[in-house]
Design a protein around this motif. Structure first.
Motif, mmCIF file in Angstrom:
data_model
loop_
_atom_site.group_PDB
_atom_site.id
_atom_site.type_symbol
_atom_site.label_atom_id
_atom_site.label_comp_id
_atom_site.label_asym_id
_atom_site.label_seq_id
_atom_site.Cartn_x
_atom_site.Cartn_y
_atom_site.Cartn_z
ATOM 1 N N TYR A 73 36.289 128.607 45.649
ATOM 2 C CA TYR A 73 37.462 128.420 46.502
ATOM 3 C C TYR A 73 37.800 129.727 47.220
ATOM 4 O O TYR A 73 37.866 130.783 46.599
ATOM 5 C CB TYR A 73 38.656 127.975 45.659
ATOM 6 C CG TYR A 73 39.972 128.016 46.408
ATOM 7 C CD1 TYR A 73 40.188 127.175 47.500
ATOM 8 C CD2 TYR A 73 40.986 128.897 46.040
ATOM 9 C CE1 TYR A 73 41.379 127.210 48.201
ATOM 10 C CE2 TYR A 73 42.187 128.937 46.730
ATOM 11 C CZ TYR A 73 42.375 128.092 47.813
ATOM 12 O OH TYR A 73 43.562 128.137 48.503
ATOM 13 N N CYS A 74 37.990 129.655 48.530
ATOM 14 C CA CYS A 74 38.371 130.842 49.305
ATOM 15 C C CYS A 74 39.701 130.553 50.011
ATOM 16 O O CYS A 74 39.769 129.686 50.874
ATOM 17 C CB CYS A 74 37.298 131.185 50.338
ATOM 18 S SG CYS A 74 35.728 131.602 49.585
ATOM 19 N N ALA A 75 40.727 131.307 49.636
ATOM 20 C CA ALA A 75 42.071 131.047 50.177
ATOM 21 C C ALA A 75 42.174 131.406 51.648
ATOM 22 O O ALA A 75 42.938 130.822 52.392
ATOM 23 C CB ALA A 75 43.108 131.817 49.372
ATOM 24 N N THR A 126 43.275 123.781 46.588
ATOM 25 C CA THR A 126 43.831 124.777 45.676
ATOM 26 C C THR A 126 42.700 125.179 44.729
ATOM 27 O O THR A 126 41.698 124.469 44.620
ATOM 28 C CB THR A 126 44.974 124.201 44.815
ATOM 29 O OG1 THR A 126 44.434 123.133 44.020
ATOM 30 C CG2 THR A 126 46.113 123.687 45.674
ATOM 31 N N SER A 127 42.851 126.318 44.061
ATOM 32 C CA SER A 127 41.785 126.736 43.148
ATOM 33 C C SER A 127 41.652 125.722 42.011
ATOM 34 O O SER A 127 40.553 125.470 41.523
ATOM 35 C CB SER A 127 42.047 128.147 42.617
ATOM 36 O OG SER A 127 43.285 128.195 41.987
ATOM 37 N N GLU A 128 42.773 125.099 41.616
ATOM 38 C CA GLU A 128 42.712 124.094 40.546
ATOM 39 C C GLU A 128 41.858 122.905 40.972
ATOM 40 O O GLU A 128 41.007 122.429 40.232
ATOM 41 C CB GLU A 128 44.122 123.588 40.179
ATOM 42 C CG GLU A 128 44.908 124.498 39.272
ATOM 43 C CD GLU A 128 45.407 125.741 39.987
ATOM 44 O OE1 GLU A 128 45.515 125.714 41.246
ATOM 45 O OE2 GLU A 128 45.666 126.752 39.323
ATOM 46 N N PHE A 129 42.117 122.436 42.200
ATOM 47 C CA PHE A 129 41.378 121.280 42.690
ATOM 48 C C PHE A 129 39.887 121.592 42.754
ATOM 49 O O PHE A 129 39.049 120.807 42.307
ATOM 50 C CB PHE A 129 41.891 120.871 44.076
ATOM 51 C CG PHE A 129 41.108 119.757 44.716
ATOM 52 C CD1 PHE A 129 41.338 118.436 44.357
ATOM 53 C CD2 PHE A 129 40.123 120.034 45.671
ATOM 54 C CE1 PHE A 129 40.600 117.406 44.939
ATOM 55 C CE2 PHE A 129 39.379 119.015 46.249
ATOM 56 C CZ PHE A 129 39.619 117.698 45.885
ATOM 57 N N LYS A 134 34.885 138.470 50.655
ATOM 58 C CA LYS A 134 34.762 138.996 49.296
ATOM 59 C C LYS A 134 33.672 138.223 48.538
ATOM 60 O O LYS A 134 32.847 138.808 47.834
ATOM 61 C CB LYS A 134 36.115 138.836 48.588
ATOM 62 C CG LYS A 134 36.168 139.399 47.203
ATOM 63 C CD LYS A 134 37.636 139.572 46.757
ATOM 64 C CE LYS A 134 37.742 139.782 45.260
ATOM 65 N NZ LYS A 134 37.771 138.514 44.487
ATOM 66 N N ALA A 135 33.652 136.896 48.734
ATOM 67 C CA ALA A 135 32.652 136.072 48.058
ATOM 68 C C ALA A 135 31.240 136.464 48.498
ATOM 69 O O ALA A 135 30.315 136.525 47.688
ATOM 70 C CB ALA A 135 32.911 134.594 48.350
ATOM 71 N N THR A 152 27.213 138.760 41.565
ATOM 72 C CA THR A 152 28.319 138.475 40.646
ATOM 73 C C THR A 152 29.152 137.265 41.066
ATOM 74 O O THR A 152 30.216 137.023 40.507
ATOM 75 C CB THR A 152 29.274 139.686 40.543
ATOM 76 O OG1 THR A 152 29.749 139.991 41.869
ATOM 77 C CG2 THR A 152 28.571 140.903 39.987
ATOM 78 N N LEU A 153 28.665 136.518 42.044
ATOM 79 C CA LEU A 153 29.461 135.380 42.527
ATOM 80 C C LEU A 153 29.484 134.267 41.481
ATOM 81 O O LEU A 153 28.438 133.835 41.005
ATOM 82 C CB LEU A 153 28.889 134.847 43.843
ATOM 83 C CG LEU A 153 29.682 133.715 44.490
ATOM 84 C CD1 LEU A 153 31.054 134.186 44.927
ATOM 85 C CD2 LEU A 153 28.921 133.121 45.671
ATOM 86 N N LYS A 154 30.693 133.830 41.133
ATOM 87 C CA LYS A 154 30.821 132.787 40.113
ATOM 88 C C LYS A 154 31.660 131.630 40.633
ATOM 89 O O LYS A 154 32.516 131.811 41.494
ATOM 90 C CB LYS A 154 31.511 133.367 38.872
ATOM 91 C CG LYS A 154 30.649 134.378 38.137
ATOM 92 C CD LYS A 154 31.070 134.465 36.678
ATOM 93 C CE LYS A 154 30.134 135.379 35.904
ATOM 94 N NZ LYS A 154 30.123 136.747 36.440
ATOM 95 N N ALA A 155 31.401 130.454 40.051
ATOM 96 C CA ALA A 155 32.194 129.272 40.426
ATOM 97 C C ALA A 155 33.656 129.517 40.091
ATOM 98 O O ALA A 155 33.980 130.219 39.133
ATOM 99 C CB ALA A 155 31.675 128.053 39.673
ATOM 100 N N THR A 156 34.525 128.923 40.878
ATOM 101 C CA THR A 156 35.972 129.063 40.640
ATOM 102 C C THR A 156 36.341 128.403 39.319
ATOM 103 O O THR A 156 35.898 127.291 39.023
ATOM 104 C CB THR A 156 36.737 128.394 41.792
ATOM 105 O OG1 THR A 156 36.421 129.079 42.996
ATOM 106 C CG2 THR A 156 38.243 128.448 41.559
#
Lengths: 52, 816
Positions: free
Chosen positions: B509-511, B491-494, B518-519, B527-531
């Protein structure tokens, strides 16, 4: 309108609600909380397709 | 001045010297599948081309309709009106019954157009609104002879309804008679409906009388309805003859496909006679009805489609469309034309890659389904492969490099391979190094190949932990490229809280595969940033489950048919198909979901015409080629529970299966469904089932052959047939235990566990820990049926599943 889980085939019928999640009968799919999940496979709302 | 309508460029008289005025019908979502497909694909240039083609074929006015359930009619139609106003020389007819939409279009149109249409169905309320608009903007209107009782069938009703409309439009709203085109409605005489035998006669009579009794008005017909239900070649002839007859009665205009009308002179006397008999319902007394005689006469005719629309397309657009539609046929021919004009790399970067991005956008909007995206990717792959020999080596090595791997211990590669398909066909250089890849290998390969990004995949809960725990290793190895993570258990939280802090470059994180794409774009844009953890806007996900906590301790324990293990290798694969969860297969595995722009009827149609034939074909192929080799290792054992543990007696040995307990009410644990030693002990049943390696081999072959679509289909099929085997075998075991009295009537019954007891899969929500497999394999020795374990306790082949079966009626699914 009924909705079906694309992941497991469970059908959410607003007339029945969802006792496994304490959802009373008469609750429209759109009115289910965002954190509601499929009572059988735990997939979230985005996995549901309209059925009718 | 004679009554006319006009575009920015020209005026067109409604009463033509040689009638009728031809109104093109194909720029219509309800009349042309091609137009609708273009609109749904947001291909507005394609929508325009259909209009331009009709102009070339002789249309003098174009009907324009964008109404389609689930889409914004006004947004679409105003956009089309603007486009048509600029690029089409002839005037348009706004085909809508929504006053607001009509007004928005009238405001935009730089000329005098026709509104299609008004009627008296609601007693005149909408008619009032639209007539006011017609008056305000000086438009003409098409008026259908529909009143509160419905569609006017007889000539009398048609004339009477026209008169009512005339009184409102002319008498009340001040329109001139010449502003109205009455359409007395055309019904099919081609479908054998007994109530419509004289429908053509009534319509022709309606035209004559309306022209006579309401002087100054015009008439129009939606002509092609007359032949609905007949084959194309016969329709063309009947439409042409009927049009001729209608014009004889005073018809001024016809809404038709201008490419599909023949001059009467080109129709033989004999052909005409059969048409006249049908139109005028002559010779009903003969042995065969006029319709049957007509059908027999034209049975051998085949429509020669001389006006193939692809001929007028530019090759750049044709290639674009072929990619968007996933049409590989003849793609080399288009590429060859383009190669004369552009360097190969430019074809890739200027046409192919943008087309694939468009495909991705359509998927994102829910307008294109996954199987179709894969067909587009196949067309892309074929194009690039064809161009490659013409490209410089340095060109071929251009592009951002991505390393993809499924992490150590995990054999699931469908997710990773979908990412591979999508990225490599969007211009990225992908190195897919397979499954069960240890971190050390990933690090070495990333250095060796000098990749720009790493993508890690894994289905299992365990794999999420592997990703989390290996990230410090990547950091210590000095890697600095971003790492993308994907997998069902993430999950994005994890990722934000447990993975991002373990590595210095962005961890994202990529769902799904599209999130990966997109990443990559963000990476290129810098512009790629950590989740980051999503703001806590809602409660944690609900935990569904039974609320009843008092488990009956006295339920009788069934007598097992035998104790110990058995292996079964002669299961008939055809027996499994009735247990396949088709909804999960079609929608979940295959991605044939019902999108926002699809009605329930259209989805049924998609299922019937596309999905079911695909499924039937796969079943037959699987049986014919021996792709399914279902086998089971199963057994029954004496057992007893103690706290959260089920102690299983296997010969002299006692194995302790520890199960987790829910941390919140009702605090369930699988062990609760088994009796303790004091309560007299119980019976535990287990199985490991597999459909064999053969289908996995074939699935792999399809992926390697770039047959992306078929790959996804066969993979999904194999997963669901595996589940069907589990369902089937569970039923066999319930029967053996004598608890199979409740047999579900259909698949829904199985989905909702309408049977006694439950089966809990190892690795699933009620017992997520796969380590129990170690003991299970000792109990059942499934190696004998070809199933082994990876170092992380996952079963190979992937198309295998395991479970512990509880017979207790209160045992149902729950999650810890």
């Amino acid at each position: 309108m009924r909705y079906i889980c694309a992941n497991c085939g469970y059908t959410y019928d607003p007339a029945l609600g969802d006792p496994m999640n304490d959802i009373p009968p008469g609750t429209a799919f759109a009115d289910l909380p965002d954190n509601w999940v499929c009572p059988l496979c735990y997939a979230d709302k985005s996995n549901f397709d309209p059925l009718d | 001045m004679k009554p006319s309508v006009a575009s920015l460029y020209q005026a067109v008289e409604i009463a033509q010297d040689i009638p009728p005025l031809l109104i093109g019908e194909r720029s219509n979502t309800n009349g042309s599948k091609k137009f609708r497909d273009c609109l749904l694909a947001e291909d507005f240039d394609g929508c325009l081309r259909i209009g331009l083609d009709q102009e070339v074929q002789g249309a003098q006015i174009l009907d324009l309709c964008s109404a389609y359930a689930g889409r914004d009619e006004t947004a679409d139609l105003t956009r089309l009106v603007k486009l048509y106003a600029e690029s089409v020389k002839i005037p348009i007819m706004i085909d809508s019954t929504t006053p607001n939409c009509i007004e928005a279009c009238l405001k935009l149109y730089p000329g005098r157009c026709i509104i299609n249409s008004i009627n008296m169905e609601d007693g005149g309320k909408t008619l009032d609104k639209v007539c006011r608009l017609a008056k305000k903007y000086g438009a003409a209107v098409v008026a259908l002879t529909i009143n509160v009782k419905g569609m006017a069938m007889t000539a009398d009703e048609k004339v009477e309804t026209a008169r009512q409309i005339y009184e409102q439009a002319v008498g009340k709203h001040g329109l001139r008679p010449q502003d109205i085109l009455f359409d007395p409605l055309t019904f099919t005489i081609g479908a054998g409906d007994q109530s419509l035998l004289d429908a053509a006669i009534q319509t022709l009579e309606g035209i004559r009388r309306i022209k006579q009794e309401l002087p100054g008005v015009f008439t129009v017909l939606g002509l092609s309805n007359i032949s609905f239900g007949l084959p194309p070649a016969a329709r063309k002839i009947l439409n042409s003859v009927f049009l001729h007859e209608a014009v004889e009665q005073g018809l001024d205009a016809a809404i038709i496909d201008p490419g599909k009308i023949l001059p009467l002179a080109q129709i033989s006397e004999e052909d005409r006679t059969f048409c006249f008999d049908l139109i005028y319902n002559r010779g009903q007394d003969k042995e065969k009805s006029p319709l049957m005689r007509f059908i027999d006469h034209f049975a051998e005719r085949v429509e020669v489609d001389e006006a193939d629309e692809s001929q007028v397309k530019r090759p750049e657009e044709e290639l674009h469309q072929k990619i968007v539609r996933g049409d590989k046929d003849g793609i080399e021919d288009v590429l060859a034309v383009l190669l004369d004009r552009y360097p190969p790399l430019e074809i890739v970067n200027q046409i192919l890659v943008p087309a694939m991005r468009h495909v991705g956008e359509l998927f994102g909007k829910g307008e294109l389904l996954l199987p179709f995206v894969l067909q587009s990717a196949e067309a892309m792959k074929k194009s690039v492969a064809w161009l490659e020999p013409h490209m410089l080596k340095v060109d071929q090595e251009e592009g951002t490099k991505v390393l993809l791997a499924t992490v150590q211990g995990d054999v699931h590669d469908i997710g990773k391979n979908l990412v591979d398909i999508l990225l490599s066909n969007n211009g990225y250089k992908v190195f897919n190094i397979g499954i069960k890849v240890p971190a050390e290998t990933i690090i070495a390969k990333a250095r060796e190949l000098k990749v720009d990004i790493i993508g890690l995949s894994g289905l299992l809960v365990k794999s999420a932990i592997v990703m989390q725990e290996s990230l410090p290793q990547y950091r210590e190895a000095g890697l600095t490229m971003p790492i993308l993570l994907g997998g069902a258990a993430l999950t994005s939280e994890f990722v934000a809280t447990s993975c991002v802090p373990n590595y210095d470059a962005p961890v994202v994180y990529c769902a799904d595969a599209f999130a990966g794409l997109k990443a990559l774009k963000e990476y290129e844009a810098g512009t790629l940033k950590a989740t980051v953890a999503a703001p806590k806007n809602g409660q944690p996900r609900m935990k569904p489950g039974v609320k009843d906590v008092s488990i009956d301790r006295n339920h009788p324990v069934p007598e097992p048919p035998f104790l110990g293990l058995r292996h079964v290798t002669d299961i008939d694969p055809a027996k499994l198909f009735p247990y396949v969860n088709e909804q999960a297969l079609f929608r979940g595995r295959w991605g044939y979901r019902r999108t926002a722009s699809t009605t329930a009827e259209e989805y049924v149609e998609l299922t019937r015409t596309k999905v079911m034939p695909l499924y039937e074909g796969l079943k037959q192929r699987a049986l014919a080629e021996g792709l399914l080799q279902p086998k089971a290792a199963y057994g029954y054992f004496r057992c007893y529970s103690e706290g959260d543990t089920v102690f299983v007696e296997a010969g002299d040995e006692v194995m302790a299966f520890d199960f987790p307990r829910q941390s919140s009410p009702p605090h369930l644990c699988i062990a609760d469904y088994y009796r303790s030693r004091d309560e007299g002990g119980d019976v535990a049943a287990f199985f490991v089932v597999t459909i064999g390696d053969q289908i996995a081999v074939e699935t792999k072959r399809l992926f390697e052959a770039d047959a992306y679509h078929d790959y996804l289909m066969l993979h999904g099929f194999s997963v669901e047939v595996t589940d069907a085997l589990a369902e089937y075998w569970h039923e066999v075991m319930r029967r053996e235990l004598g608890i199979a009295a409740e047999k579900p009537a259909d698949m829904t019954g199985y989905v909702t566990q309408g049977y006694q007891g439950s089966r809990y899969g190892f690795g699933y929500p009620a017992c997520p820990d796969l380590d129990a497999h170690k003991m299970l394999f000792k109990l059942l020795e499934p190696e004998a049926i070809g199933v082994t374990l990876t170092e992380t306790m996952e079963m190979v082949p992937e198309v295998s599943t395991s479970a512990i079966i509880a017979h207790h009626p209160q045992a149902k699914y729950f999650a810890v």
